[in-house]
Design a protein around this motif. Sequence first.
Motif, PDB file in Angstrom:
ATOM      1  N   ALA A 262      42.373  21.785  49.063  1.00 14.15           N
ATOM      2  CA  ALA A 262      41.841  20.579  48.689  1.00 14.15           C
ATOM      3  C   ALA A 262      40.241  20.297  48.285  1.00 14.15           C
ATOM      4  O   ALA A 262      39.837  19.560  47.424  1.00 14.15           O
ATOM      5  CB  ALA A 262      42.124  19.286  49.663  1.00 14.15           C
ATOM      6  N   VAL A 263      39.460  21.017  49.099  1.00  9.87           N
ATOM      7  CA  VAL A 263      38.024  20.965  48.763  1.00  9.87           C
ATOM      8  C   VAL A 263      37.662  21.770  47.544  1.00  9.87           C
ATOM      9  O   VAL A 263      37.178  21.224  46.642  1.00  9.87           O
ATOM     10  CB  VAL A 263      37.291  21.591  50.104  1.00  9.87           C
ATOM     11  CG1 VAL A 263      35.767  21.789  49.665  1.00  9.87           C
ATOM     12  CG2 VAL A 263      37.642  21.042  51.230  1.00  9.87           C
ATOM     13  N   LEU A 264      38.552  22.815  47.317  1.00  9.63           N
ATOM     14  CA  LEU A 264      38.316  23.659  45.832  1.00  9.63           C
ATOM     15  C   LEU A 264      38.809  22.822  44.714  1.00  9.63           C
ATOM     16  O   LEU A 264      38.061  22.883  43.651  1.00  9.63           O
ATOM     17  CB  LEU A 264      39.167  25.188  45.988  1.00  9.63           C
ATOM     18  CG  LEU A 264      38.455  25.771  47.193  1.00  9.63           C
ATOM     19  CD1 LEU A 264      39.566  27.214  47.231  1.00  9.63           C
ATOM     20  CD2 LEU A 264      37.133  26.124  46.984  1.00  9.63           C
ATOM     21  N   VAL A 265      39.758  22.018  45.008  1.00  9.10           N
ATOM     22  CA  VAL A 265      40.307  21.271  43.777  1.00  9.10           C
ATOM     23  C   VAL A 265      39.031  20.163  43.600  1.00  9.10           C
ATOM     24  O   VAL A 265      38.936  19.756  42.506  1.00  9.10           O
ATOM     25  CB  VAL A 265      41.737  20.528  44.184  1.00  9.10           C
ATOM     26  CG1 VAL A 265      42.020  19.368  43.181  1.00  9.10           C
ATOM     27  CG2 VAL A 265      42.773  21.509  44.201  1.00  9.10           C
ATOM     28  N   ALA A 266      38.669  19.401  44.642  1.00  3.12           N
ATOM     29  CA  ALA A 266      37.741  18.725  44.450  1.00  3.12           C
ATOM     30  C   ALA A 266      36.533  18.953  43.824  1.00  3.12           C
ATOM     31  O   ALA A 266      35.837  18.369  42.897  1.00  3.12           O
ATOM     32  CB  ALA A 266      37.489  18.033  45.952  1.00  3.12           C
ATOM     33  N   VAL A 267      36.044  20.402  43.977  1.00  4.34           N
ATOM     34  CA  VAL A 267      34.996  21.045  43.138  1.00  4.34           C
ATOM     35  C   VAL A 267      35.385  21.170  41.886  1.00  4.34           C
ATOM     36  O   VAL A 267      34.519  20.978  41.034  1.00  4.34           O
ATOM     37  CB  VAL A 267      34.677  22.460  44.009  1.00  4.34           C
ATOM     38  CG1 VAL A 267      33.682  23.278  42.989  1.00  4.34           C
ATOM     39  CG2 VAL A 267      34.182  22.399  45.305  1.00  4.34           C
ATOM     40  N   VAL A 268      36.518  21.596  41.384  1.00  6.68           N
ATOM     41  CA  VAL A 268      36.759  21.780  40.164  1.00  6.68           C
ATOM     42  C   VAL A 268      36.978  20.340  39.195  1.00  6.68           C
ATOM     43  O   VAL A 268      36.433  20.287  38.349  1.00  6.68           O
ATOM     44  CB  VAL A 268      38.045  22.511  39.968  1.00  6.68           C
ATOM     45  CG1 VAL A 268      38.738  22.335  38.517  1.00  6.68           C
ATOM     46  CG2 VAL A 268      38.235  23.785  40.317  1.00  6.68           C
ATOM     47  N   LEU A 269      37.434  19.159  39.934  1.00  4.57           N
ATOM     48  CA  LEU A 269      37.247  18.096  39.447  1.00  4.57           C
ATOM     49  C   LEU A 269      35.733  17.465  39.182  1.00  4.57           C
ATOM     50  O   LEU A 269      35.799  16.970  38.042  1.00  4.57           O
ATOM     51  CB  LEU A 269      38.147  17.033  40.285  1.00  4.57           C
ATOM     52  CG  LEU A 269      39.671  17.267  40.387  1.00  4.57           C
ATOM     53  CD1 LEU A 269      40.367  16.406  41.213  1.00  4.57           C
ATOM     54  CD2 LEU A 269      40.185  17.178  38.784  1.00  4.57           C
TER      55      LEU A 269
ATOM     56  N   LEU B 149      27.169  18.894  43.077  1.00  5.62           N
ATOM     57  CA  LEU B 149      28.127  18.423  42.188  1.00  5.62           C
ATOM     58  C   LEU B 149      28.175  16.741  42.371  1.00  5.62           C
ATOM     59  O   LEU B 149      28.221  16.128  41.160  1.00  5.62           O
ATOM     60  CB  LEU B 149      29.429  18.926  42.045  1.00  5.62           C
ATOM     61  CG  LEU B 149      29.656  20.404  41.624  1.00  5.62           C
ATOM     62  CD1 LEU B 149      30.996  20.892  41.954  1.00  5.62           C
ATOM     63  CD2 LEU B 149      28.998  20.378  40.082  1.00  5.62           C
ATOM     64  N   VAL B 150      28.296  16.312  43.307  1.00  7.52           N
ATOM     65  CA  VAL B 150      28.282  14.984  43.597  1.00  7.52           C
ATOM     66  C   VAL B 150      26.746  14.474  43.108  1.00  7.52           C
ATOM     67  O   VAL B 150      26.574  13.344  42.692  1.00  7.52           O
ATOM     68  CB  VAL B 150      28.541  14.414  45.271  1.00  7.52           C
ATOM     69  CG1 VAL B 150      28.203  13.136  45.469  1.00  7.52           C
ATOM     70  CG2 VAL B 150      29.715  15.058  45.432  1.00  7.52           C
ATOM     71  N   ALA B 151      25.802  15.306  43.524  1.00  6.37           N
ATOM     72  CA  ALA B 151      24.473  14.480  43.157  1.00  6.37           C
ATOM     73  C   ALA B 151      24.130  14.657  41.673  1.00  6.37           C
ATOM     74  O   ALA B 151      23.646  13.613  41.034  1.00  6.37           O
ATOM     75  CB  ALA B 151      23.461  15.685  43.883  1.00  6.37           C
ATOM     76  N   ALA B 152      24.927  15.497  40.836  1.00  2.33           N
ATOM     77  CA  ALA B 152      24.810  15.646  39.479  1.00  2.33           C
ATOM     78  C   ALA B 152      25.510  14.434  38.993  1.00  2.33           C
ATOM     79  O   ALA B 152      25.161  13.527  38.015  1.00  2.33           O
ATOM     80  CB  ALA B 152      25.176  16.818  38.944  1.00  2.33           C
ATOM     81  N   ALA B 153      26.492  14.169  39.376  1.00  2.00           N
ATOM     82  CA  ALA B 153      27.515  13.027  38.624  1.00  2.00           C
ATOM     83  C   ALA B 153      26.736  11.666  39.066  1.00  2.00           C
ATOM     84  O   ALA B 153      26.696  10.612  38.347  1.00  2.00           O
ATOM     85  CB  ALA B 153      28.799  12.918  39.714  1.00  2.00           C
TER      86      ALA B 153
ATOM     87  N   MET C  94      24.210  12.252  51.568  1.00  2.00           N
ATOM     88  CA  MET C  94      22.890  12.119  51.215  1.00  2.00           C
ATOM     89  C   MET C  94      22.324  12.599  49.948  1.00  2.00           C
ATOM     90  O   MET C  94      21.491  11.653  49.294  1.00  2.00           O
ATOM     91  CB  MET C  94      22.302  13.348  51.997  1.00  2.00           C
ATOM     92  CG  MET C  94      20.728  13.824  52.038  1.00  2.00           C
ATOM     93  SD  MET C  94      20.312  15.189  52.976  1.00  2.00           S
ATOM     94  CE  MET C  94      21.071  15.140  54.521  1.00  2.00           C
ATOM     95  N   PRO C  95      22.929  13.233  48.981  1.00  2.00           N
ATOM     96  CA  PRO C  95      22.692  13.345  47.641  1.00  2.00           C
ATOM     97  C   PRO C  95      23.059  12.001  47.012  1.00  2.00           C
ATOM     98  O   PRO C  95      22.532  11.698  45.858  1.00  2.00           O
ATOM     99  CB  PRO C  95      23.509  14.539  47.087  1.00  2.00           C
ATOM    100  CG  PRO C  95      24.589  14.757  48.161  1.00  2.00           C
ATOM    101  CD  PRO C  95      23.871  14.457  49.474  1.00  2.00           C
ATOM    102  N   VAL C  96      24.068  11.383  47.345  1.00  2.00           N
ATOM    103  CA  VAL C  96      24.322  10.041  46.806  1.00  2.00           C
ATOM    104  C   VAL C  96      22.837   9.277  46.972  1.00  2.00           C
ATOM    105  O   VAL C  96      22.585   8.365  45.880  1.00  2.00           O
ATOM    106  CB  VAL C  96      25.496   9.241  47.252  1.00  2.00           C
ATOM    107  CG1 VAL C  96      25.665   7.987  46.753  1.00  2.00           C
ATOM    108  CG2 VAL C  96      26.616   9.942  46.904  1.00  2.00           C
ATOM    109  N   ALA C  97      22.252   9.079  47.922  1.00  2.00           N
ATOM    110  CA  ALA C  97      21.227   8.279  48.306  1.00  2.00           C
ATOM    111  C   ALA C  97      19.930   8.601  47.513  1.00  2.00           C
ATOM    112  O   ALA C  97      19.335   7.785  46.814  1.00  2.00           O
ATOM    113  CB  ALA C  97      21.168   7.870  49.824  1.00  2.00           C
ATOM    114  N   ILE C  98      19.791   9.910  47.516  1.00  2.00           N
ATOM    115  CA  ILE C  98      18.498  10.402  47.300  1.00  2.00           C
ATOM    116  C   ILE C  98      18.418  10.613  45.449  1.00  2.00           C
ATOM    117  O   ILE C  98      17.583   9.943  44.753  1.00  2.00           O
ATOM    118  CB  ILE C  98      18.148  11.771  47.543  1.00  2.00           C
ATOM    119  CG1 ILE C  98      17.999  11.885  49.169  1.00  2.00           C
ATOM    120  CG2 ILE C  98      16.949  12.526  46.858  1.00  2.00           C
ATOM    121  CD1 ILE C  98      17.870  13.347  49.600  1.00  2.00           C
TER     122      ILE C  98
END
Length: 270
Positions: free
Chosen positions: A237-244, A186-190, A96-100
């Motif tokens: 793995a989710v927490l690692v993804a957040v840091v990355l 964070l995905v939306a920001a990137a 959703m944030p990718v599209a918006i």
Amino acid sequence: MIRRHIVLAFLAHEMKDLRTNSRVLPVMLVFPVLGILFPVLITLFGHALVQEAARDPTMRAIMMQALALPEYQGMELEEALVRYSLRPVIGFFLLMPVAIASTAAAFSIVGEKQQRTLEPILATPISDREFLMGKFLVCLVPTVVVTWGAAVVAVVLVDAISRSSYGEFFLPDRFWVAGIGLLAPLVAAAITLLTMRLSARSVDPQSTVQTSALAILPGFLLVFGVFGRVLLRSFPAVLVAVVLAVLLNLWLFRTVERSFRREEILTRWK
């Protein structure tokens, strides 16, 4: 140094323009509705999922994966399968944030140029960092608000159904909190930063939307397809993804700021 009052004034101006953008508003309406609908239907038709698992080998494999996870052991089959089926919905709340964000950011710079409103803004004493921060926030903030708002409505409706049917509140679990609460912004920001860079180098918003769709969406789907199973089964793995994602956003903002050519936009864009 960023002057807060300049950024806030610029942000207020940009928000007015965003509310009238006929390309962005439909995306902001359709995706949240789907994001609410998917988990509600999964919770409503838990019994049908169990029946389908009895007939379909693929669903049976999913059921066995759910029962194998430690947090679902000891649960009734239907409850475990519904809880497990709700977890992949996080992927849609990341899409959703990718599209918006990509749609909104596509119009962030080149749209101003097309409307002949960019040159007067850049001719003011506003710094490049303030300009970029304002553009960044005007795309990011509505995206996050819409994503979180849809998630909250989905949680309320799912919990109302699960409390009535199973006597338990299913959401939010820790994967939903970390995935939608932390990783989605964070995905939306990137995505916003990537599309802003494309927008600054493009000639029209439509080409920016097409380029971002061809470059970003397949990449997102590929990454989630490869690592999605790990992210849905392993909380570390989710927490690692957040840091990355945090580190990626810091690098992207510096890259966008360094590549922004104010003089080129003012003197060479036609």
